[in-house]
Design a protein around this motif. Structure first.
Motif, PDB file in Angstrom:
ATOM      1  N   TRP A   1      24.164  42.619  31.149  1.00 17.00           N
ATOM      2  CA  TRP A   1      23.999  43.647  30.119  1.00 17.00           C
ATOM      3  C   TRP A   1      24.305  45.023  30.706  1.00 17.00           C
ATOM      4  O   TRP A   1      25.020  45.822  30.096  1.00 17.00           O
ATOM      5  CB  TRP A   1      22.565  43.611  29.562  1.00 17.00           C
ATOM      6  CG  TRP A   1      22.259  44.780  28.690  1.00 17.00           C
ATOM      7  CD1 TRP A   1      22.540  44.907  27.363  1.00 17.00           C
ATOM      8  CD2 TRP A   1      21.651  46.008  29.098  1.00 17.00           C
ATOM      9  NE1 TRP A   1      22.136  46.143  26.915  1.00 17.00           N
ATOM     10  CE2 TRP A   1      21.585  46.841  27.964  1.00 17.00           C
ATOM     11  CE3 TRP A   1      21.148  46.485  30.298  1.00 17.00           C
ATOM     12  CZ2 TRP A   1      21.034  48.109  28.006  1.00 17.00           C
ATOM     13  CZ3 TRP A   1      20.605  47.757  30.348  1.00 17.00           C
ATOM     14  CH2 TRP A   1      20.548  48.553  29.214  1.00 17.00           C
ATOM     15  N   PHE A   2      23.780  45.322  31.893  1.00 13.88           N
ATOM     16  CA  PHE A   2      23.997  46.611  32.527  1.00 13.88           C
ATOM     17  C   PHE A   2      25.484  46.859  32.812  1.00 13.88           C
ATOM     18  O   PHE A   2      26.002  47.942  32.547  1.00 13.88           O
ATOM     19  CB  PHE A   2      23.193  46.707  33.827  1.00 13.88           C
ATOM     20  CG  PHE A   2      23.387  48.000  34.551  1.00 13.88           C
ATOM     21  CD1 PHE A   2      22.728  49.147  34.145  1.00 13.88           C
ATOM     22  CD2 PHE A   2      24.257  48.089  35.636  1.00 13.88           C
ATOM     23  CE1 PHE A   2      22.916  50.349  34.797  1.00 13.88           C
ATOM     24  CE2 PHE A   2      24.450  49.283  36.295  1.00 13.88           C
ATOM     25  CZ  PHE A   2      23.775  50.421  35.879  1.00 13.88           C
ATOM     26  N   VAL A   3      26.166  45.849  33.332  1.00  9.47           N
ATOM     27  CA  VAL A   3      27.599  45.996  33.627  1.00  9.47           C
ATOM     28  C   VAL A   3      28.382  46.197  32.334  1.00  9.47           C
ATOM     29  O   VAL A   3      29.268  47.060  32.261  1.00  9.47           O
ATOM     30  CB  VAL A   3      28.118  44.777  34.425  1.00  9.47           C
ATOM     31  CG1 VAL A   3      29.627  44.837  34.576  1.00  9.47           C
ATOM     32  CG2 VAL A   3      27.453  44.718  35.787  1.00  9.47           C
ATOM     33  N   ASN A   4      28.056  45.430  31.304  1.00  9.15           N
ATOM     34  CA  ASN A   4      28.748  45.582  30.015  1.00  9.15           C
ATOM     35  C   ASN A   4      28.509  46.966  29.418  1.00  9.15           C
ATOM     36  O   ASN A   4      29.445  47.601  28.925  1.00  9.15           O
ATOM     37  CB  ASN A   4      28.318  44.495  29.035  1.00  9.15           C
ATOM     38  CG  ASN A   4      28.912  43.151  29.377  1.00  9.15           C
ATOM     39  OD1 ASN A   4      29.997  43.075  29.921  1.00  9.15           O
ATOM     40  ND2 ASN A   4      28.185  42.096  29.071  1.00  9.15           N
ATOM     41  N   MET A   5      27.275  47.427  29.447  1.00  8.82           N
ATOM     42  CA  MET A   5      26.981  48.765  28.916  1.00  8.82           C
ATOM     43  C   MET A   5      27.708  49.837  29.719  1.00  8.82           C
ATOM     44  O   MET A   5      28.212  50.813  29.150  1.00  8.82           O
ATOM     45  CB  MET A   5      25.466  49.033  28.946  1.00  8.82           C
ATOM     46  CG  MET A   5      24.718  48.425  27.789  1.00  8.82           C
ATOM     47  SD  MET A   5      25.253  49.063  26.187  1.00  8.82           S
ATOM     48  CE  MET A   5      24.815  50.779  26.336  1.00  8.82           C
ATOM     49  N   SER A   6      27.764  49.654  31.022  1.00 11.40           N
ATOM     50  CA  SER A   6      28.457  50.626  31.874  1.00 11.40           C
ATOM     51  C   SER A   6      29.948  50.660  31.589  1.00 11.40           C
ATOM     52  O   SER A   6      30.593  51.690  31.775  1.00 11.40           O
ATOM     53  CB  SER A   6      28.236  50.280  33.349  1.00 11.40           C
ATOM     54  OG  SER A   6      26.877  50.309  33.661  1.00 11.40           O
ATOM     55  N   ALA A   7      30.489  49.553  31.129  1.00 11.16           N
ATOM     56  CA  ALA A   7      31.915  49.500  30.817  1.00 11.16           C
ATOM     57  C   ALA A   7      32.206  49.957  29.396  1.00 11.16           C
ATOM     58  O   ALA A   7      33.246  50.561  29.141  1.00 11.16           O
ATOM     59  CB  ALA A   7      32.442  48.086  31.012  1.00 11.16           C
ATOM     60  N   VAL A   8      31.303  49.700  28.450  1.00 14.41           N
ATOM     61  CA  VAL A   8      31.571  49.984  27.033  1.00 14.41           C
ATOM     62  C   VAL A   8      31.173  51.407  26.643  1.00 14.41           C
ATOM     63  O   VAL A   8      31.880  52.068  25.873  1.00 14.41           O
ATOM     64  CB  VAL A   8      30.849  48.947  26.137  1.00 14.41           C
ATOM     65  CG1 VAL A   8      30.930  49.332  24.675  1.00 14.41           C
ATOM     66  CG2 VAL A   8      31.447  47.563  26.356  1.00 14.41           C
ATOM     67  N   PHE A   9      30.063  51.907  27.152  1.00 12.01           N
ATOM     68  CA  PHE A   9      29.556  53.199  26.704  1.00 12.01           C
ATOM     69  C   PHE A   9      30.537  54.368  26.914  1.00 12.01           C
ATOM     70  O   PHE A   9      30.779  55.137  25.980  1.00 12.01           O
ATOM     71  CB  PHE A   9      28.203  53.506  27.375  1.00 12.01           C
ATOM     72  CG  PHE A   9      27.606  54.801  26.939  1.00 12.01           C
ATOM     73  CD1 PHE A   9      27.040  54.922  25.671  1.00 12.01           C
ATOM     74  CD2 PHE A   9      27.628  55.914  27.762  1.00 12.01           C
ATOM     75  CE1 PHE A   9      26.498  56.117  25.255  1.00 12.01           C
ATOM     76  CE2 PHE A   9      27.092  57.113  27.360  1.00 12.01           C
ATOM     77  CZ  PHE A   9      26.520  57.225  26.101  1.00 12.01           C
ATOM     78  N   PRO A  10      31.127  54.543  28.109  1.00 12.57           N
ATOM     79  CA  PRO A  10      32.029  55.694  28.297  1.00 12.57           C
ATOM     80  C   PRO A  10      33.220  55.727  27.335  1.00 12.57           C
ATOM     81  O   PRO A  10      33.481  56.772  26.721  1.00 12.57           O
ATOM     82  CB  PRO A  10      32.482  55.572  29.755  1.00 12.57           C
ATOM     83  CG  PRO A  10      31.405  54.798  30.419  1.00 12.57           C
ATOM     84  CD  PRO A  10      30.898  53.842  29.389  1.00 12.57           C
ATOM     85  N   PRO A  11      33.957  54.628  27.131  1.00 18.30           N
ATOM     86  CA  PRO A  11      35.078  54.747  26.197  1.00 18.30           C
ATOM     87  C   PRO A  11      34.634  54.949  24.745  1.00 18.30           C
ATOM     88  O   PRO A  11      35.313  55.660  23.993  1.00 18.30           O
ATOM     89  CB  PRO A  11      35.849  53.439  26.353  1.00 18.30           C
ATOM     90  CG  PRO A  11      35.020  52.532  27.149  1.00 18.30           C
ATOM     91  CD  PRO A  11      33.985  53.342  27.828  1.00 18.30           C
ATOM     92  N   VAL A  12      33.502  54.369  24.340  1.00 18.97           N
ATOM     93  CA  VAL A  12      33.015  54.590  22.976  1.00 18.97           C
ATOM     94  C   VAL A  12      32.638  56.054  22.800  1.00 18.97           C
ATOM     95  O   VAL A  12      32.974  56.684  21.785  1.00 18.97           O
ATOM     96  CB  VAL A  12      31.821  53.658  22.650  1.00 18.97           C
ATOM     97  CG1 VAL A  12      31.138  54.070  21.353  1.00 18.97           C
ATOM     98  CG2 VAL A  12      32.284  52.219  22.555  1.00 18.97           C
ATOM     99  N   LEU A  13      31.955  56.618  23.769  1.00 15.18           N
ATOM    100  CA  LEU A  13      31.577  58.030  23.704  1.00 15.18           C
ATOM    101  C   LEU A  13      32.809  58.928  23.640  1.00 15.18           C
ATOM    102  O   LEU A  13      32.893  59.829  22.787  1.00 15.18           O
ATOM    103  CB  LEU A  13      30.714  58.392  24.920  1.00 15.18           C
ATOM    104  CG  LEU A  13      30.270  59.843  25.003  1.00 15.18           C
ATOM    105  CD1 LEU A  13      29.334  60.165  23.842  1.00 15.18           C
ATOM    106  CD2 LEU A  13      29.600  60.116  26.330  1.00 15.18           C
ATOM    107  N   LEU A  14      33.777  58.678  24.529  1.00 18.92           N
ATOM    108  CA  LEU A  14      34.996  59.498  24.524  1.00 18.92           C
ATOM    109  C   LEU A  14      35.771  59.350  23.221  1.00 18.92           C
ATOM    110  O   LEU A  14      36.289  60.338  22.678  1.00 18.92           O
ATOM    111  CB  LEU A  14      35.887  59.121  25.712  1.00 18.92           C
ATOM    112  CG  LEU A  14      35.370  59.555  27.078  1.00 18.92           C
ATOM    113  CD1 LEU A  14      36.258  59.004  28.181  1.00 18.92           C
ATOM    114  CD2 LEU A  14      35.285  61.070  27.168  1.00 18.92           C
ATOM    115  N   PHE A  15      35.857  58.149  22.712  1.00 13.66           N
ATOM    116  CA  PHE A  15      36.557  57.913  21.449  1.00 13.66           C
ATOM    117  C   PHE A  15      35.876  58.701  20.330  1.00 13.66           C
ATOM    118  O   PHE A  15      36.546  59.356  19.521  1.00 13.66           O
ATOM    119  CB  PHE A  15      36.576  56.413  21.127  1.00 13.66           C
ATOM    120  CG  PHE A  15      37.464  56.054  19.984  1.00 13.66           C
ATOM    121  CD1 PHE A  15      36.994  56.031  18.668  1.00 13.66           C
ATOM    122  CD2 PHE A  15      38.799  55.734  20.204  1.00 13.66           C
ATOM    123  CE1 PHE A  15      37.815  55.697  17.622  1.00 13.66           C
ATOM    124  CE2 PHE A  15      39.632  55.395  19.156  1.00 13.66           C
ATOM    125  CZ  PHE A  15      39.143  55.377  17.850  1.00 13.66           C
TER     126      PHE A  15
END
Length: 192
Positions: A118-132
């Motif tokens: 979960w932590f690795v997935n959140m670390s990968a998904v959160f930055p591009p969603v925020l930037l988008f």
């Protein structure tokens, strides 16, 4: 030629920094074994993290044992004593057994804990969603919400799949798979 060739795999623990010596020794020893009756081929399997292997194939168990029990083979073992120690030997008769489901399969890694994934997935998904959402979404305000969501998913999954997740998994592999690293650490301590 017999219909039951034998493949022998001999595992070695190689002293740190002596890998080139082992590699050269392994191929030289195989060249010497090529002169023996029944020799069918071989190779040196290189693994910088774990054991090294010398693999050779003979036409029968008898010809393989004749080579292994010979004085020439004993001399090769003496030459390797300064930089390598034999840790195991496996002999397999025929080629079907390599693909037989009854042979012992190598141990598989246990998957990481769910919270680590979960932590690795959140670390990968959160930055591009925020930037988008901060950079691109304001320009797409007039689009249908279904199209905006589709574009968000398309961009984020592409970034996560091909760019972010491979790098994060490589960066965090010691944390995700500590049993593998503990094994490798023990190996490196023994080598030193």
């Amino acid at each position: 030629m017999t219909s039951h060739p034998v493949t022998v795999t001999v595992a070695y623990h190689v002293a740190s920094g002596r890998e080139p010596d082992f590699h050269s020794w392994g191929w030289s020893m195989l060249n010497a074994s090529a002169q023996q009756p029944g020799f069918m081929g071989g190779g040196v399997l290189v693994d910088r993290e774990a054991e090294w292997h010398v693999v050779y194939r003979f036409a029968s168990e008898g010809t393989a044992l004749a080579w292994e029990d010979s004085s020439a083979r004993a001399q090769w073992d003496v030459r390797a004593a300064d930089f390598a120690r034999q840790t195991g030997r496996r002999s397999v008769q025929g080629s079907k057994v390599w693909f037989d489901s009854q042979t012992a399969a190598p141990k598989t890694l246990t998957p990481p804990a769910k919270w680590k994934l979960w932590f690795v997935n959140m670390s990968a998904v959160f930055p591009p969603v925020l930037l988008f959402n901060l950079i691109i979404l304001p320009y797409l305000g007039g689009l249908n919400p279904l199209v905006r969501t589709f574009l968000l998913c398309l961009c984020v999954t592409a970034l996560v799949t091909w760019i972010l997740m491979p790098r994060l998994q490589r960066f965090l592999k010691k944390w995700l798979y500590p049993p593998l690293q503990a094994f490798r650490g023990r190996h490196k301590r023994r080598t030193a």
